[in-house]
Design an enzyme around this catalytic site. Structure first.
Site, PDB file in Angstrom:
ATOM      1  N   SER A  28     -32.087  -3.649 -23.431  1.00  0.00           N
ATOM      2  CA  SER A  28     -31.344  -4.622 -24.235  1.00  0.00           C
ATOM      3  C   SER A  28     -30.238  -5.277 -23.403  1.00  0.00           C
ATOM      4  O   SER A  28     -29.815  -4.749 -22.376  1.00  0.00           O
ATOM      5  CB  SER A  28     -30.722  -3.887 -25.436  1.00  0.00           C
ATOM      6  OG  SER A  28     -29.928  -4.743 -26.201  1.00  0.00           O
TER       7      SER A  28
ATOM      8  N   LEU B 244     -27.301  -6.671 -21.370  1.00  0.00           N
ATOM      9  CA  LEU B 244     -26.976  -6.835 -19.943  1.00  0.00           C
ATOM     10  C   LEU B 244     -27.996  -6.119 -19.062  1.00  0.00           C
ATOM     11  O   LEU B 244     -28.374  -6.620 -17.993  1.00  0.00           O
ATOM     12  CB  LEU B 244     -25.567  -6.284 -19.665  1.00  0.00           C
ATOM     13  CG  LEU B 244     -24.428  -6.852 -20.538  1.00  0.00           C
ATOM     14  CD1 LEU B 244     -23.084  -6.282 -20.097  1.00  0.00           C
ATOM     15  CD2 LEU B 244     -24.396  -8.373 -20.496  1.00  0.00           C
TER      16      LEU B 244
ATOM     17  N   ASP C  57     -32.899   3.426 -26.788  1.00  0.00           N
ATOM     18  CA  ASP C  57     -33.556   2.407 -27.633  1.00  0.00           C
ATOM     19  C   ASP C  57     -32.913   2.250 -29.004  1.00  0.00           C
ATOM     20  O   ASP C  57     -33.604   2.224 -30.029  1.00  0.00           O
ATOM     21  CB  ASP C  57     -35.060   2.728 -27.771  1.00  0.00           C
ATOM     22  CG  ASP C  57     -35.894   1.451 -27.901  1.00  0.00           C
ATOM     23  OD1 ASP C  57     -35.346   0.357 -27.662  1.00  0.00           O
ATOM     24  OD2 ASP C  57     -37.076   1.551 -28.239  1.00  0.00           O
TER      25      ASP C  57
ATOM     26  N   SER D 254     -15.538  -2.169 -18.733  1.00  0.00           N
ATOM     27  CA  SER D 254     -15.245  -3.180 -19.755  1.00  0.00           C
ATOM     28  C   SER D 254     -13.795  -3.588 -19.548  1.00  0.00           C
ATOM     29  O   SER D 254     -12.992  -2.810 -19.012  1.00  0.00           O
ATOM     30  CB  SER D 254     -15.399  -2.569 -21.150  1.00  0.00           C
ATOM     31  OG  SER D 254     -14.759  -3.374 -22.118  1.00  0.00           O
TER      32      SER D 254
ATOM     33  N   TYR E 242     -13.630   4.328 -26.473  1.00  0.00           N
ATOM     34  CA  TYR E 242     -14.310   3.350 -25.594  1.00  0.00           C
ATOM     35  C   TYR E 242     -13.445   3.062 -24.363  1.00  0.00           C
ATOM     36  O   TYR E 242     -13.933   3.077 -23.232  1.00  0.00           O
ATOM     37  CB  TYR E 242     -14.568   2.071 -26.401  1.00  0.00           C
ATOM     38  CG  TYR E 242     -15.450   1.055 -25.704  1.00  0.00           C
ATOM     39  CD1 TYR E 242     -16.799   1.312 -25.476  1.00  0.00           C
ATOM     40  CD2 TYR E 242     -14.935  -0.176 -25.287  1.00  0.00           C
ATOM     41  CE1 TYR E 242     -17.610   0.381 -24.857  1.00  0.00           C
ATOM     42  CE2 TYR E 242     -15.746  -1.114 -24.668  1.00  0.00           C
ATOM     43  CZ  TYR E 242     -17.079  -0.831 -24.456  1.00  0.00           C
ATOM     44  OH  TYR E 242     -17.891  -1.753 -23.825  1.00  0.00           O
TER      45      TYR E 242
ATOM     46  N   LYS F 151     -14.426   3.891 -20.477  1.00  0.00           N
ATOM     47  CA  LYS F 151     -14.548   2.818 -19.478  1.00  0.00           C
ATOM     48  C   LYS F 151     -13.472   2.955 -18.394  1.00  0.00           C
ATOM     49  O   LYS F 151     -13.707   2.619 -17.228  1.00  0.00           O
ATOM     50  CB  LYS F 151     -14.473   1.452 -20.165  1.00  0.00           C
ATOM     51  CG  LYS F 151     -15.629   1.196 -21.149  1.00  0.00           C
ATOM     52  CD  LYS F 151     -16.999   1.289 -20.472  1.00  0.00           C
ATOM     53  CE  LYS F 151     -18.139   0.814 -21.356  1.00  0.00           C
ATOM     54  NZ  LYS F 151     -19.447   0.878 -20.696  1.00  0.00           N
TER      55      LYS F 151
ATOM     56  N   PHE G  68     -19.556 -10.377 -24.119  1.00  0.00           N
ATOM     57  CA  PHE G  68     -20.880 -10.933 -23.818  1.00  0.00           C
ATOM     58  C   PHE G  68     -21.745 -10.990 -25.067  1.00  0.00           C
ATOM     59  O   PHE G  68     -21.666 -10.108 -25.931  1.00  0.00           O
ATOM     60  CB  PHE G  68     -21.569 -10.105 -22.720  1.00  0.00           C
ATOM     61  CG  PHE G  68     -21.158 -10.540 -21.343  1.00  0.00           C
ATOM     62  CD1 PHE G  68     -19.871 -10.343 -20.885  1.00  0.00           C
ATOM     63  CD2 PHE G  68     -22.062 -11.203 -20.514  1.00  0.00           C
ATOM     64  CE1 PHE G  68     -19.484 -10.774 -19.627  1.00  0.00           C
ATOM     65  CE2 PHE G  68     -21.690 -11.639 -19.249  1.00  0.00           C
ATOM     66  CZ  PHE G  68     -20.405 -11.426 -18.801  1.00  0.00           C
TER      67      PHE G  68
ATOM     68  N   THR H  41     -24.581 -10.126 -26.624  1.00  0.00           N
ATOM     69  CA  THR H  41     -25.705  -9.182 -26.537  1.00  0.00           C
ATOM     70  C   THR H  41     -25.891  -8.528 -27.907  1.00  0.00           C
ATOM     71  O   THR H  41     -25.023  -8.658 -28.776  1.00  0.00           O
ATOM     72  CB  THR H  41     -25.425  -8.063 -25.511  1.00  0.00           C
ATOM     73  OG1 THR H  41     -24.430  -7.190 -26.082  1.00  0.00           O
ATOM     74  CG2 THR H  41     -24.964  -8.598 -24.175  1.00  0.00           C
TER      75      THR H  41
HETATM   76  N1  LIG Z   1     -21.463  -6.978 -24.795  1.00  0.00           N
HETATM   77  C1  LIG Z   1     -20.203  -6.916 -24.449  1.00  0.00           C
HETATM   78  O1  LIG Z   1     -19.378  -7.724 -24.895  1.00  0.00           O
HETATM   79  C2  LIG Z   1     -19.729  -5.879 -23.462  1.00  0.00           C
HETATM   80  C3  LIG Z   1     -18.421  -5.998 -22.974  1.00  0.00           C
HETATM   81  C4  LIG Z   1     -17.955  -5.061 -22.071  1.00  0.00           C
HETATM   82  C5  LIG Z   1     -18.759  -4.029 -21.652  1.00  0.00           C
HETATM   83  N2  LIG Z   1     -20.032  -3.938 -22.156  1.00  0.00           N
HETATM   84  C6  LIG Z   1     -20.832  -2.810 -21.688  1.00  0.00           C
HETATM   85  O2  LIG Z   1     -22.027  -3.285 -21.148  1.00  0.00           O
HETATM   86  C7  LIG Z   1     -23.050  -2.294 -21.280  1.00  0.00           C
HETATM   87  C8  LIG Z   1     -24.286  -2.927 -21.856  1.00  0.00           C
HETATM   88  O3  LIG Z   1     -23.993  -3.341 -23.187  1.00  0.00           O
HETATM   89  P1  LIG Z   1     -24.742  -4.528 -23.921  1.00  0.00           P
HETATM   90  O4  LIG Z   1     -23.714  -5.494 -24.359  1.00  0.00           O
HETATM   91  O5  LIG Z   1     -25.871  -4.987 -23.122  1.00  0.00           O
HETATM   92  O6  LIG Z   1     -25.183  -3.747 -25.247  1.00  0.00           O
HETATM   93  P2  LIG Z   1     -26.628  -3.418 -25.818  1.00  0.00           P
HETATM   94  O7  LIG Z   1     -26.356  -2.622 -27.048  1.00  0.00           O
HETATM   95  O8  LIG Z   1     -27.420  -4.656 -25.926  1.00  0.00           O
HETATM   96  O9  LIG Z   1     -27.281  -2.506 -24.687  1.00  0.00           O
HETATM   97  C9  LIG Z   1     -26.861  -1.190 -24.464  1.00  0.00           C
HETATM   98  C10 LIG Z   1     -28.097  -0.334 -24.336  1.00  0.00           C
HETATM   99  O10 LIG Z   1     -27.680   1.008 -24.044  1.00  0.00           O
HETATM  100  C11 LIG Z   1     -28.548   1.882 -24.726  1.00  0.00           C
HETATM  101  N3  LIG Z   1     -27.916   3.187 -24.927  1.00  0.00           N
HETATM  102  C12 LIG Z   1     -26.865   3.500 -25.715  1.00  0.00           C
HETATM  103  N4  LIG Z   1     -26.609   4.814 -25.656  1.00  0.00           N
HETATM  104  C13 LIG Z   1     -27.515   5.338 -24.789  1.00  0.00           C
HETATM  105  C14 LIG Z   1     -27.772   6.656 -24.323  1.00  0.00           C
HETATM  106  N5  LIG Z   1     -27.034   7.707 -24.722  1.00  0.00           N
HETATM  107  N6  LIG Z   1     -28.783   6.836 -23.443  1.00  0.00           N
HETATM  108  C15 LIG Z   1     -29.552   5.796 -23.037  1.00  0.00           C
HETATM  109  N7  LIG Z   1     -29.349   4.537 -23.458  1.00  0.00           N
HETATM  110  C16 LIG Z   1     -28.350   4.317 -24.327  1.00  0.00           C
HETATM  111  C17 LIG Z   1     -28.825   1.191 -26.056  1.00  0.00           C
HETATM  112  O11 LIG Z   1     -30.024   1.669 -26.675  1.00  0.00           O
HETATM  113  C18 LIG Z   1     -28.940  -0.276 -25.634  1.00  0.00           C
HETATM  114  O12 LIG Z   1     -30.278  -0.660 -25.392  1.00  0.00           O
HETATM  115  C19 LIG Z   1     -22.427  -1.176 -22.126  1.00  0.00           C
HETATM  116  O13 LIG Z   1     -22.009  -0.131 -21.290  1.00  0.00           O
HETATM  117  C20 LIG Z   1     -21.244  -1.847 -22.772  1.00  0.00           C
HETATM  118  O14 LIG Z   1     -20.222  -0.921 -23.087  1.00  0.00           O
HETATM  119  C21 LIG Z   1     -20.533  -4.832 -23.041  1.00  0.00           C
END
Ligand SMILES: NC(=O)c1ccc[n+]([C@@H]2O[C@H](COP(=O)([O-])OP(=O)(O)OC[C@H]3O[C@@H](n4cnc5c(N)ncnc54)[C@H](O)[C@@H]3O)[C@@H](O)[C@H]2O)c1
Length: 257
Positions: free
Chosen positions: A15, A17, A39, A150, A163, A167, A196, A198
């Site tokens: 999913s 990023l 997932d 983050s 969180y 991070k 982002f 997502t």
């Molecule tokens: N989207 C944002 O605004 C944002 C901002 C800062 C940081 N992030 C970080 O970026 C990363 C990716 O996030 P995203 O926005 O793509 O979110 P997302 O929810 O689309 O993707 C995260 C993925 O991690 C998987 N996941 C969660 N827990 C898990 C586990 N215990 N084992 C295996 N997989 C697991 C989920 O199933 C999901 O597919 C994360 O670490 C998130 O904290 C996101």
């Protein structure tokens, strides 16, 4: 380091990023990419089949030894493992003390476990194999880890105590790991994304997403997963980037609320 011909693991690759990063790696000619993902959004099979036969989806928890080791073993079937991008994460939020009293300790432990311990778990198992890689390029590189923090590591908002702590831990590990792996020719970098677009933000109504985007100084919008993937590509290819955290955030500095 050149991406072409290298084997890779992307956690959270089903999913957001992570999925964009897996696509970038295969577009750049990676030998294969393993998506290790629990997932949460039910997208693992779809994303993996869209990526084609050089992608393998392993449904599993990054915190557990067995699925993480399986991801390493599967990646090695494509060839030596040179690239790991740790995107798996959750953003569960809660105030420390709510109307019903203190939040459960399990809430804090679960978020820190997934985001921080899970990142470390994959690093420790992958690094053990990476160290045996043949050195490549002018600098004799044996591999790279890109971890995902983050901006909440620096400017956590209300409800983000777990969180932010998780991070912040990833930020703290960055220079330590870069130093420890320096003798092995393995680099460690961290990206600290802003906001982002997502599935992590899927629960938010479009209006809220739009107003979040307007809080960004420039460009006034949410970040695109392709922009994260593009920075990952540059980090992998630029051997002089090491031991550092790059904010990718359009200059946003979150306010308290
Ligand atoms: N989207 C944002 O605004 C944002 C901002 C800062 C940081 N992030 C970080 O970026 C990363 C990716 O996030 P995203 O926005 O793509 O979110 P997302 O929810 O689309 O993707 C995260 C993925 O991690 C998987 N996941 C969660 N827990 C898990 C586990 N215990 N084992 C295996 N997989 C697991 C989920 O199933 C999901 O597919 C994360 O670490 C998130 O904290 C996101």
């Amino acid at each position: 380091m050149e991406i072409k011909g290298k084997s890779a693991i992307v956690t959270g690759g089903a999913s957001g990023l992570g999925a964009a990063t897996a696509k970038m790696l295969l577009d750049e000619g990676a030998a294969g990419v393993v998506l290790l993902d629990i997932d949460l959004h039910g997208t693992g099979d779809k994303v993996s089949s869209e990526l084609g036969d050089k992608a393998v989806f392993i449904k599993g928890n990054v915190v557990e030894e067995e699925p993480a080791q399986k991801a390493v073993d599967e990646a090695l079937k494509f060839g030596p493992l040179y690239i790991v991008v740790n995107c798996a994460g959750v953003g569960t939020a809660s105030k420390v003390v709510g109307k019903k009293g203190p939040v459960s300790l399990d809430f804090f432990k679960d978020v820190v476990d997934t985001n921080l311990t899970g990142t470390f778990n994959v690093i420790r198992l992958a690094a053990a194999k990476m160290m045996d890689n043949d050195p490549v390029g002018d600098d004799g590189e044996r591999g790279i880890f890109i971890n995902v923090a983050s901006i909440a590591a620096y400017e956590g908002q209300l409800g983000q105590v777990a969180y932010s702590a998780s991070k912040g831990g990833i930020v703290g590990m960055t220079i330590q790991l870069a130093r420890e792996f320096a003798a092995n020719g393995i680099r460690v970098m961290t990206i600290a994304p802003g906001i982002f677009d997502t599935p992590m933000l899927a629960a938010l109504p479009d209006k809220v997403k739009e107003s979040l985007g307007k809080m960004v100084p420039y460009p006034q919008r949410l970040g695109k997963p392709s922009e994260f993937a593009s920075l990952s590509k540059h980090i992998i290819e630029n051997s002089y980037l090491n031991g550092y955290v790059i904010r990718l955030d359009g200059a946003i500095r979150m306010a308290a609320k």
